[in-house]
Design a protein around this motif. Sequence first.
Motif, PDB file in Angstrom:
ATOM      1  N   GLN A  20       0.821  -1.217   0.000  1.00 51.92           N
ATOM      2  CA  GLN A  20       0.000   0.000   0.000  1.00 51.92           C
ATOM      3  C   GLN A  20       0.858   1.272   0.000  1.00 51.92           C
ATOM      4  O   GLN A  20       0.378   2.332   0.396  1.00 51.92           O
ATOM      5  N   MET A  21       2.071   1.170  -0.473  1.00 56.64           N
ATOM      6  CA  MET A  21       2.986   2.319  -0.439  1.00 56.64           C
ATOM      7  C   MET A  21       2.380   3.556  -1.103  1.00 56.64           C
ATOM      8  O   MET A  21       2.564   4.668  -0.625  1.00 56.64           O
ATOM      9  N   ASP A  22       1.676   3.374  -2.209  1.00 60.99           N
ATOM     10  CA  ASP A  22       1.200   4.526  -2.968  1.00 60.99           C
ATOM     11  C   ASP A  22      -0.239   4.916  -2.699  1.00 60.99           C
ATOM     12  O   ASP A  22      -0.642   6.024  -3.009  1.00 60.99           O
ATOM     13  N   TYR A  23      -1.032   4.017  -2.182  1.00 62.86           N
ATOM     14  CA  TYR A  23      -2.436   4.382  -1.977  1.00 62.86           C
ATOM     15  C   TYR A  23      -3.110   3.475  -0.974  1.00 62.86           C
ATOM     16  O   TYR A  23      -2.924   2.261  -0.990  1.00 62.86           O
ATOM     17  N   LEU A  24      -3.875   4.063  -0.076  1.00 64.04           N
ATOM     18  CA  LEU A  24      -4.781   3.294   0.763  1.00 64.04           C
ATOM     19  C   LEU A  24      -5.997   4.158   1.023  1.00 64.04           C
ATOM     20  O   LEU A  24      -5.946   5.378   0.877  1.00 64.04           O
ATOM     21  N   THR A  25      -7.114   3.508   1.350  1.00 62.91           N
ATOM     22  CA  THR A  25      -8.374   4.253   1.382  1.00 62.91           C
ATOM     23  C   THR A  25      -8.635   4.924   2.726  1.00 62.91           C
ATOM     24  O   THR A  25      -9.507   5.776   2.827  1.00 62.91           O
ATOM     25  N   GLU A  26      -7.920   4.524   3.770  1.00 62.60           N
ATOM     26  CA  GLU A  26      -8.158   5.171   5.067  1.00 62.60           C
ATOM     27  C   GLU A  26      -6.828   5.688   5.608  1.00 62.60           C
ATOM     28  O   GLU A  26      -5.770   5.200   5.223  1.00 62.60           O
ATOM     29  N   TRP A  74     -11.142  19.823   4.122  1.00 63.49           N
ATOM     30  CA  TRP A  74     -10.596  19.123   2.956  1.00 63.49           C
ATOM     31  C   TRP A  74      -9.672  20.028   2.145  1.00 63.49           C
ATOM     32  O   TRP A  74      -8.547  19.659   1.801  1.00 63.49           O
ATOM     33  N   TYR A  75     -10.165  21.213   1.834  1.00 63.33           N
ATOM     34  CA  TYR A  75      -9.423  22.106   0.935  1.00 63.33           C
ATOM     35  C   TYR A  75      -8.346  22.941   1.637  1.00 63.33           C
ATOM     36  O   TYR A  75      -7.618  23.675   0.980  1.00 63.33           O
ATOM     37  N   THR A  76      -8.258  22.836   2.950  1.00 59.60           N
ATOM     38  CA  THR A  76      -7.165  23.530   3.645  1.00 59.60           C
ATOM     39  C   THR A  76      -6.258  22.488   4.314  1.00 59.60           C
ATOM     40  O   THR A  76      -5.201  22.167   3.794  1.00 59.60           O
ATOM     41  N   VAL A  77      -6.708  21.908   5.408  1.00 56.99           N
ATOM     42  CA  VAL A  77      -5.871  20.987   6.181  1.00 56.99           C
ATOM     43  C   VAL A  77      -5.402  19.803   5.331  1.00 56.99           C
ATOM     44  O   VAL A  77      -4.247  19.389   5.415  1.00 56.99           O
ATOM     45  N   GLU A  78      -6.268  19.251   4.506  1.00 55.41           N
ATOM     46  CA  GLU A  78      -5.886  18.056   3.741  1.00 55.41           C
ATOM     47  C   GLU A  78      -5.230  18.378   2.398  1.00 55.41           C
ATOM     48  O   GLU A  78      -4.288  17.706   2.002  1.00 55.41           O
ATOM     49  N   PHE A  79      -5.762  19.361   1.676  1.00 48.15           N
ATOM     50  CA  PHE A  79      -5.280  19.566   0.307  1.00 48.15           C
ATOM     51  C   PHE A  79      -4.917  21.018  -0.009  1.00 48.15           C
ATOM     52  O   PHE A  79      -4.953  21.429  -1.162  1.00 48.15           O
ATOM     53  N   GLY A  80      -4.517  21.774   1.003  1.00 47.10           N
ATOM     54  CA  GLY A  80      -4.213  23.177   0.795  1.00 47.10           C
ATOM     55  C   GLY A  80      -2.858  23.429   0.144  1.00 47.10           C
ATOM     56  O   GLY A  80      -1.892  22.703   0.383  1.00 47.10           O
ATOM     57  N   ILE A 131     -12.767  12.028  -3.555  1.00 43.62           N
ATOM     58  CA  ILE A 131     -12.159  11.172  -2.535  1.00 43.62           C
ATOM     59  C   ILE A 131     -11.406   9.987  -3.130  1.00 43.62           C
ATOM     60  O   ILE A 131     -10.670   9.304  -2.429  1.00 43.62           O
ATOM     61  N   ASP A 132     -11.585   9.744  -4.434  1.00 40.97           N
ATOM     62  CA  ASP A 132     -10.961   8.548  -5.022  1.00 40.97           C
ATOM     63  C   ASP A 132      -9.928   8.894  -6.098  1.00 40.97           C
ATOM     64  O   ASP A 132      -9.543   8.045  -6.884  1.00 40.97           O
ATOM     65  N   SER A 133      -9.528  10.148  -6.159  1.00 38.35           N
ATOM     66  CA  SER A 133      -8.523  10.539  -7.165  1.00 38.35           C
ATOM     67  C   SER A 133      -7.839  11.816  -6.678  1.00 38.35           C
ATOM     68  O   SER A 133      -8.258  12.404  -5.693  1.00 38.35           O
ATOM     69  N   TYR A 134      -6.805  12.226  -7.395  1.00 39.05           N
ATOM     70  CA  TYR A 134      -6.206  13.523  -7.091  1.00 39.05           C
ATOM     71  C   TYR A 134      -7.286  14.600  -7.229  1.00 39.05           C
ATOM     72  O   TYR A 134      -8.256  14.434  -7.966  1.00 39.05           O
ATOM     73  N   GLN A 135      -7.097  15.709  -6.545  1.00 44.00           N
ATOM     74  CA  GLN A 135      -8.091  16.782  -6.608  1.00 44.00           C
ATOM     75  C   GLN A 135      -8.136  17.425  -7.999  1.00 44.00           C
ATOM     76  O   GLN A 135      -7.128  17.481  -8.701  1.00 44.00           O
ATOM     77  N   TRP A 164      -9.021  13.376 -15.802  1.00 43.25           N
ATOM     78  CA  TRP A 164     -10.086  13.365 -14.803  1.00 43.25           C
ATOM     79  C   TRP A 164     -11.000  12.167 -15.058  1.00 43.25           C
ATOM     80  O   TRP A 164     -11.488  11.984 -16.176  1.00 43.25           O
ATOM     81  N   SER A 165     -11.245  11.382 -14.033  1.00 39.17           N
ATOM     82  CA  SER A 165     -12.114  10.209 -14.196  1.00 39.17           C
ATOM     83  C   SER A 165     -13.573  10.680 -14.172  1.00 39.17           C
ATOM     84  O   SER A 165     -13.863  11.806 -13.768  1.00 39.17           O
ATOM     85  N   ASP A 166     -14.486   9.785 -14.587  1.00 38.41           N
ATOM     86  CA  ASP A 166     -15.893  10.227 -14.613  1.00 38.41           C
ATOM     87  C   ASP A 166     -16.678   9.769 -13.382  1.00 38.41           C
ATOM     88  O   ASP A 166     -17.887   9.739 -13.379  1.00 38.41           O
ATOM     89  N   THR A 167     -15.964   9.428 -12.306  1.00 32.00           N
ATOM     90  CA  THR A 167     -16.651   9.104 -11.052  1.00 32.00           C
ATOM     91  C   THR A 167     -17.244  10.387 -10.449  1.00 32.00           C
ATOM     92  O   THR A 167     -16.762  11.479 -10.737  1.00 32.00           O
ATOM     93  N   PRO A 168     -18.271  10.249  -9.633  1.00 34.01           N
ATOM     94  CA  PRO A 168     -18.900  11.447  -9.062  1.00 34.01           C
ATOM     95  C   PRO A 168     -18.069  12.090  -7.940  1.00 34.01           C
ATOM     96  O   PRO A 168     -17.251  11.423  -7.314  1.00 34.01           O
ATOM     97  N   ASP A 169     -18.314  13.384  -7.711  1.00 34.37           N
ATOM     98  CA  ASP A 169     -17.695  14.090  -6.574  1.00 34.37           C
ATOM     99  C   ASP A 169     -18.306  13.580  -5.265  1.00 34.37           C
ATOM    100  O   ASP A 169     -19.405  13.050  -5.249  1.00 34.37           O
ATOM    101  N   ALA A 170     -17.584  13.812  -4.183  1.00 31.25           N
ATOM    102  CA  ALA A 170     -18.158  13.535  -2.851  1.00 31.25           C
ATOM    103  C   ALA A 170     -18.938  14.757  -2.394  1.00 31.25           C
ATOM    104  O   ALA A 170     -18.704  15.859  -2.861  1.00 31.25           O
TER     105      ALA A 170
END
Length: 294
Positions: free
Chosen positions: A122-128, A177-183, A231-235, A288-294
């Motif tokens: 899981q070096m590159d990705y894990l869901t939690e 999300w947009y500050t602490v996690e991905f700012g 939540i399932d891809s880069y922003q 960009w994938s076609d999965t829906p936004d959270a």
Amino acid sequence: MIPQRLEHQVTDKGFVPIYATGVVEQPWGDYGTTDHAVWSRLYARQREVLRGRACDQFLAAMAALRMDEARIPRFSDLNLHLERATGWRLVAVEGLLPEVDFFGHLAAREFPVTWWIRTPEQMDYLTEPDLFHDLFGHVPLLMDPVFADYMCAYGRGGLKAMGLGEDALAQLARLYWYTVEFGLIRGSEGLRIYGSGILSSAGESRYAVESDAPNRIGFDRDRIMRTRYRIDSYQRGYFVIDSFEQLFEATRPDFTPIYARLADLPPWAAGEIAPGDDVITRGTGEGWSDTPDA
Ligand code: PHE
Ligand code: FE
């Protein structure tokens, strides 16, 4: 087990208890060779990737904390530095906490860190979130006085939002999300990372700063609180602050009327550019994938 803590907070409704539970003792002696090796590989990789990409405050804090590269740090060792710098301390947890506990810990200047680390697969990705994300991604900036106060204020704001309903909590979660996690932050030498979700990912560290695909937009509190995320891809979009002071000041006002006003407005999609946006880079949308936004 550390006994559960019970604290109190003064609000306009009087004294409200903060239940900050879910804490375990970091089972440091139980980490195996593989656990320490995973930490070591991730740490060494990010040290290289983040040179010139992470914000100065993060890089300075990493130096000050002197995390052990060879072995998973003991939270009790890091707490000596943290408590002296900003009054924060780490508590070990099993994983994601119920909202009330998460907010309660932050309000009490306790950062919950998942004690277990991912597997080599899981070096590159894990869901939690695991120890590497929580510790490497979130903890260094708790050494910065302004950011440390922002995190505490966020926890108090979260406890308040819990009494205001789902809309308020969703808006507040987008801000996290947009500050602490991905700012991102704009420094004298250009765009730098301060979001932990980026800082703990080699791929997104490069993508967030250098890729042509995502939008990069100047920080706007209300705009962020209306913006869905991935939540399932880069922003698809990142919001860029100029300083932690800007973040702290923009979130200082009482959010109660802001939540109410924004709840009546439609949300923005993750990849959308809104009228009035301070567009720093307009993304190409490539990949960009076609999965829906959270
Ligand atoms: N000022 C916000 C409120 O009154 C709380 C908050 C602080 C939210 C910092 C986010 C970050 O609800
Ligand atoms: Fe996180």
